[in-house]
Design a protein around this motif. Structure first.
Motif, short mmCIF file in Angstrom:
data_model
loop_
_atom_site.label_atom_id
_atom_site.label_comp_id
_atom_site.label_asym_id
_atom_site.label_seq_id
_atom_site.Cartn_x
_atom_site.Cartn_y
_atom_site.Cartn_z
N ILE A 178 18.47 -64.90 20.68
CA ILE A 178 18.27 -63.34 20.62
C ILE A 178 19.64 -62.78 20.97
O ILE A 178 20.04 -62.94 22.06
N ARG A 180 21.75 -58.63 20.74
CA ARG A 180 21.47 -57.21 20.66
C ARG A 180 22.10 -56.60 19.26
O ARG A 180 21.79 -55.44 19.05
N TYR A 206 17.09 -64.10 16.11
CA TYR A 206 16.54 -62.46 16.51
C TYR A 206 17.78 -61.86 16.68
O TYR A 206 17.97 -61.87 17.91
N LYS A 208 19.48 -57.78 16.81
CA LYS A 208 19.11 -56.59 17.35
C LYS A 208 17.95 -56.48 18.33
O LYS A 208 17.23 -55.36 18.04
N TYR A 209 17.61 -57.59 18.62
CA TYR A 209 16.41 -57.45 19.72
C TYR A 209 17.25 -57.76 21.20
O TYR A 209 18.10 -58.35 21.23
N GLN A 210 16.60 -57.07 22.28
CA GLN A 210 16.84 -57.22 23.50
C GLN A 210 15.61 -57.65 24.30
O GLN A 210 14.37 -57.25 24.00
N ILE A 225 10.31 -58.98 23.25
CA ILE A 225 11.60 -58.66 22.98
C ILE A 225 11.68 -57.28 21.74
O ILE A 225 10.51 -57.37 21.13
N LYS A 226 12.55 -56.36 22.25
CA LYS A 226 12.39 -55.05 21.53
C LYS A 226 13.38 -54.84 20.49
O LYS A 226 14.54 -55.20 20.85
N HIS A 227 13.02 -54.56 19.39
CA HIS A 227 14.08 -54.26 18.37
C HIS A 227 14.70 -52.89 18.57
O HIS A 227 14.09 -52.24 19.22
N ILE A 232 8.25 -54.11 19.33
CA ILE A 232 8.00 -55.13 20.37
C ILE A 232 7.54 -56.31 19.57
O ILE A 232 6.37 -56.23 19.01
N LYS A 233 8.03 -57.43 20.03
CA LYS A 233 7.66 -58.64 19.31
C LYS A 233 7.28 -59.66 20.68
O LYS A 233 8.22 -59.75 21.70
#
Lengths: 338, 106
Positions: A178, A180, A206, A208-210, A225-227, A232-233
């Motif tokens: 993952i 960013r 993944y 562009k997720y943090q 994790i947040k795009h 949110i996933k």
């Protein structure tokens, strides 16, 4: 207990050259550093970046500078204790008793802090919940890769550490990588390898997720994790690994009774001594009117602190100034044949 | 000379006249504005002078160099409007710039 004329904290350029100056004037010294390698910020932060303001060296990288400094003190065989952090500095009679986190004890009249901006510690995940899982299922370095076998591991970061571990762990674990943004800053060959493994479905990528949250009772069970777009996933995972590089923390130095202002230690400009007799600070960590955070300033500060150490290490002798070009004693210490 | 406004995470506001040629980071450090650590002193090597620029300024500022985006990977909670304040050089065009300082630098 190790007895030495001076103990240097920090094996960056300033610490290394201070050691050179101490040995040149006939004093013994040892160096302790928290990192696993010699070179301090030069090696940790900018090994490949060129430096242009070292006197008489028009251009060199952080790594080259470090190697040259190591060469310059080679003849002295100075003990360097890596992977050890100095935790305690205590006065005992006329000496300082210095303890490291690995249990080593030093007794010395002189302690020279050449600690840059403190000790390097890993940067951590932002969400507070992560603290509860730290060292169990949320990690910032890998000591034993076997613990991940057959498990799901979520790796965060875009540099070489994150990418190398993603490739390595994907052999025996389910790996989520993952980051960013879409670009990775790791070596191109590793980035290519990661993309190849992602295409083959071996690594779940993944971008562009943090990390937004970590969930679980005792052990980590899943992460959110947040795009960039806010969505949110939730991913099930056994481990989350963060590779965001290192940050400098002042650390235990704050507890040694020194005058500290904005993470720097106040010193005089004659001996570079702190408010404690026999404790000096040189390089980026010291502060005085006009201080420049340059490597060349660190060299000057170390040279003067070394002369000050002589008085406490050899109270009955008089220090005599000598040039390296003409002094027989210095040439002997350097092992130079005439 | 440009007026730069620094908002801290605990809602304090500092508006400072910063000389052209200094960086937004230096403007903060020289005026004792809390929350910008700048451990490496402006070498783009530590990501502890991280700020969020106000949305209206995001596209008006000079674009990031590669190295800046790389360092932002390591910053605490980077966002789309994240910048390293050591890379923002003050000029007349930056007059009125508003930056928001994150709650932590690491």
């Amino acid at each position: 207990m190790i007895k030495t004329d001076a103990l240097i904290i920090g094996a960056g350029p300033t610490g290394l050259f201070t050691a050179h100056q101490l040995k040149l004037i006939g004093l013994s010294c040892e160096i302790v550093d928290n990192l696993d390698k010699i070179g301090g910020q030069c090696i940790e932060l900018y090994p490949d970046k060129p430096i242009y303001d070292i006197p008489a060296v028009p251009e060199c990288t952080g790594e080259e500078l470090t190697n040259n400094l190591i060469n310059q003190i080679k003849a002295f065989n100075i003990p360097i204790h890596l992977n050890e952090r100095v935790d305690e500095v205590k006065k005992e009679n006329d000496s300082w008793l210095v303890k490291t986190n690995a249990g080593k004890n030093f007794s010395t009249p002189n302690v020279i802090i050449a600690g840059g901006v403190g000790s390097f510690e890993p940067r951590k995940f932002a969400p507070k919940e992560c603290e509860k899982f730290e060292n169990q299922s949320i990690l910032y370095s890998i000591k034993d890769k076997k613990i991940f076998e057959g498990k799901t591991v979520s790796i965060f970061g875009g540099g070489d550490s994150a990418l190398d571990w993603a490739v390595e762990l994907s052999k025996n674990s389910k790996v989520n990588l993952i980051h960013r943004r879409d670009d990775f800053r790791g070596a191109q060959s590793t980035v290519d390898k990661v993309n190849e493994l992602a295409k083959a479905g071996t690594i779940n990528l993944y971008t562009k997720y943090q990390l937004a949250n970590a969930n679980g009772k005792n052990n980590l069970e899943s992460i959110d994790i947040k795009h960039d777009d806010g969505k949110i996933k939730n991913i099930k995972t056994d481990f989350a690994l963060g590779f965001f590089g290192l940050i400098m923390q002042l650390g235990p130095i704050a507890n040694w009774g020194l005058n500290i202002d904005k993470k720097t230690v106040e010193v005089d400009t004659e001996k570079f001594e702190t408010n404690q007799k026999g404790i000096y600070a040189v390089g980026d960590i010291c502060n005085y009117p006009g201080k420049l955070k340059l490597i060349l300033s660190g060299f000057h500060e170390g040279a003067l602190a070394a002369r000050a150490c002589f008085k406490l290490a050899r109270p009955d002798e008089k220090y005599r100034f000598e040039f390296t070009t003409s002094s027989k004693a210095i040439k002997n210490r350097l092992g130079v044949k005439e | 000379m440009a007026k730069i406004t620094y908002n801290t995470h605990d809602s304090k506001t500092y508006t400072i006249d910063v000389q052209n040629g200094l960086t937004v980071m230096e403007g903060a450090v020289q005026n004792d504005i809390p929350g910008i650590d700048a451990d490496c002193g402006g070498g783009m090597a530590c990501a502890t002078c991280h700020v969020y620029v106000n949305e209206e300024w995001k596209d008006k500022l000079p674009a990031k160099e590669d190295g800046e985006e790389d360092m932002l990977d390591m910053a605490f909670e980077p966002k789309q409007n994240s910048r390293l304040s050591c890379q923002l050089i003050v000029a007349d065009e930056l007059d009125g710039l508003i930056v928001n300082i994150p709650s932590k630098q690491a």
